[in-house]
Write a protein that holds these residues in place. Structure first.
Motif, short mmCIF file in Angstrom:
data_model
loop_
_atom_site.label_atom_id
_atom_site.label_comp_id
_atom_site.label_asym_id
_atom_site.label_seq_id
_atom_site.Cartn_x
_atom_site.Cartn_y
_atom_site.Cartn_z
N SER A 104 0.86 -1.18 0.00
CA SER A 104 0.00 0.00 0.00
C SER A 104 0.90 1.24 0.00
O SER A 104 2.11 1.14 0.17
CB SER A 104 -0.92 0.00 1.22
N THR A 106 2.84 4.21 1.30
CA THR A 106 3.39 4.53 2.62
C THR A 106 3.53 6.03 2.87
O THR A 106 3.84 6.44 3.98
CB THR A 106 4.78 3.88 2.78
N TYR A 133 -2.66 -5.46 3.77
CA TYR A 133 -1.73 -4.55 3.10
C TYR A 133 -0.54 -4.24 4.01
O TYR A 133 -0.69 -3.92 5.18
CB TYR A 133 -2.44 -3.23 2.75
N LEU A 135 2.31 -1.86 5.26
CA LEU A 135 2.46 -0.41 5.32
C LEU A 135 3.33 -0.05 6.53
O LEU A 135 2.92 -0.23 7.67
CB LEU A 135 1.09 0.26 5.43
N THR A 155 -1.46 7.33 12.71
CA THR A 155 -2.08 6.02 12.43
C THR A 155 -3.58 6.14 12.22
O THR A 155 -4.14 5.41 11.39
CB THR A 155 -1.80 5.03 13.58
N THR A 158 -4.04 7.32 8.64
CA THR A 158 -3.61 6.27 7.72
C THR A 158 -4.64 5.14 7.68
O THR A 158 -5.01 4.65 6.61
CB THR A 158 -2.24 5.71 8.16
N TRP A 159 -5.09 4.75 8.85
CA TRP A 159 -6.12 3.69 8.96
C TRP A 159 -7.40 4.10 8.24
O TRP A 159 -7.98 3.31 7.47
CB TRP A 159 -6.39 3.43 10.44
N LEU A 162 -6.89 3.78 4.48
CA LEU A 162 -6.95 2.39 4.05
C LEU A 162 -8.39 1.88 3.99
O LEU A 162 -8.79 1.22 3.03
CB LEU A 162 -6.14 1.51 5.01
N TRP A 171 -4.26 -3.68 8.13
CA TRP A 171 -2.94 -3.06 8.03
C TRP A 171 -1.90 -3.95 8.69
O TRP A 171 -1.92 -4.17 9.89
CB TRP A 171 -3.02 -1.69 8.70
N MET A 173 1.84 -4.30 9.87
CA MET A 173 2.93 -3.39 10.21
C MET A 173 4.03 -4.11 10.97
O MET A 173 3.75 -4.98 11.80
CB MET A 173 2.39 -2.23 11.06
N MET A 203 -5.57 -4.37 12.37
CA MET A 203 -4.11 -4.29 12.32
C MET A 203 -3.50 -5.64 12.65
O MET A 203 -4.05 -6.41 13.45
CB MET A 203 -3.59 -3.22 13.29
#
Length: 284
Positions: A104, A106, A133, A135, A155, A158-159, A162, A171, A173, A203
């Motif tokens: 995804s 970044t 994904y 990231l 975050t 970003t979340w 997504l 996500w 990580m 996550m």
């Protein structure tokens, strides 16, 4: 792997399936998507070339640790070849019953992005084959600020991005920064950073160096976020008959007993052709 052909990737896919892997990373071809999007928003080929590294340095380029190549530009033929290869790799992974983890965005951009910035369309280049994904924003670079509210907002937004692109997005990580930059990543900052993903099930954290420097205990199992016990092994692809058998059997099993949010095991090796015993033991 930057120079692998379909023959090597087909063998790798078979190897993963035979060892019971169900979430293989599938990152080939990402540069084609980036180039297309950068061109759409008005960046020139010369500006884009200053951003992309050579094939052998993609591990750093994709994590924002370096931009550009030392000798010449990344050939467009390599970019196109990798994208075509990914279009063969993904169906094979799915055919073997595995779910690919897709790259995804970044947030890393060419320096000239300040010259042009307008709305671009979201692409669906590979079809709806995965909702997981990869990231990572801070692998070996620190956030702009250590303020707890700032870290949570990174975050959180970003979340949300997504989930806007894929309502079922998960996500994935790496927990590597919490070890590699432990002076910055205090327990309060880790908790604030992870709290931005308000639904724990959205996550999946890789406890990257569990066999030597596990972070799941220090972080109290990543405050409820699902996580995987992983071993790095083979730093830099250095060949040698080495491995921590006790750690990847006794310690890995103990972690599953102690942490209710641990959901699996993973290999995050930097090389692969040095010790089959270690990989087989962990995947078993």
């Amino acid at each position: 792997m930057a120079f692998w052909t379909w023959e090597e990737w087909e063998t790798q896919s078979d190897w993963l399936a035979l060892h019971g892997v169900n979430l293989p990373l599938a990152w080939a071809g990402q540069e084609k998507i980036l180039v297309d999007v950068f061109q759409e928003i008005g960046l020139t080929d010369a500006e884009i070339a200053t951003f992309l590294s050579g094939p052998a340095f993609k591990a750093w380029n994709r994590f924002g640790n370096n931009q550009g190549s030392w000798v010449g530009d990344l050939p467009r033929s390599w970019i196109d070849q990798q994208f075509a290869l990914q279009k063969k790799i993904l169906p094979r992974i799915v055919e073997l019953g595995m779910t690919p983890v897709l790259p995804s965005f970044t947030g890393y951009m060419p320096m000239n992005i300040t010259r042009v910035l307008r709305d671009a369309q979201i692409r669906a280049a590979y079809g709806s084959i995965s909702h997981i994904y990869t990231l990572d924003q801070y692998i070996e670079n620190s956030p702009y600020s250590g303020d707890l509210g700032y870290l949570r907002n990174v975050t959180l937004n970003t979340w949300k991005s997504l989930k806007q692109a894929d309502p079922d997005a998960i996500w994935m990580m790496q927990g590597w920064p919490f070890y590699a930059q432990s002076a910055f990543w205090t327990e309060d900052r880790i908790e604030a950073f992870l709290s931005g993903v308000e639904d724990n099930n959205d996550m999946l954290i890789l406890d990257l160096f569990s066999e030597s420097a596990p972070q799941w205990r220090r972080t109290r199992s990543y405050p409820g976020k699902p996580w995987l016990w992983c071993q790095v092994h083979d730093y830099g692809g250095n060949m040698g008959l080495y491995g921590q058998l006790t750690n990847i059997t006794v310690n890995a099993t103990q972690a599953q007993i102690e942490s209710s949010s641990m959901v699996g095991y993973g290999l995050t090796m930097e090389g692969q052709e040095s010790n089959e015993i270690i990989y087989t033991a962990l995947l078993d």
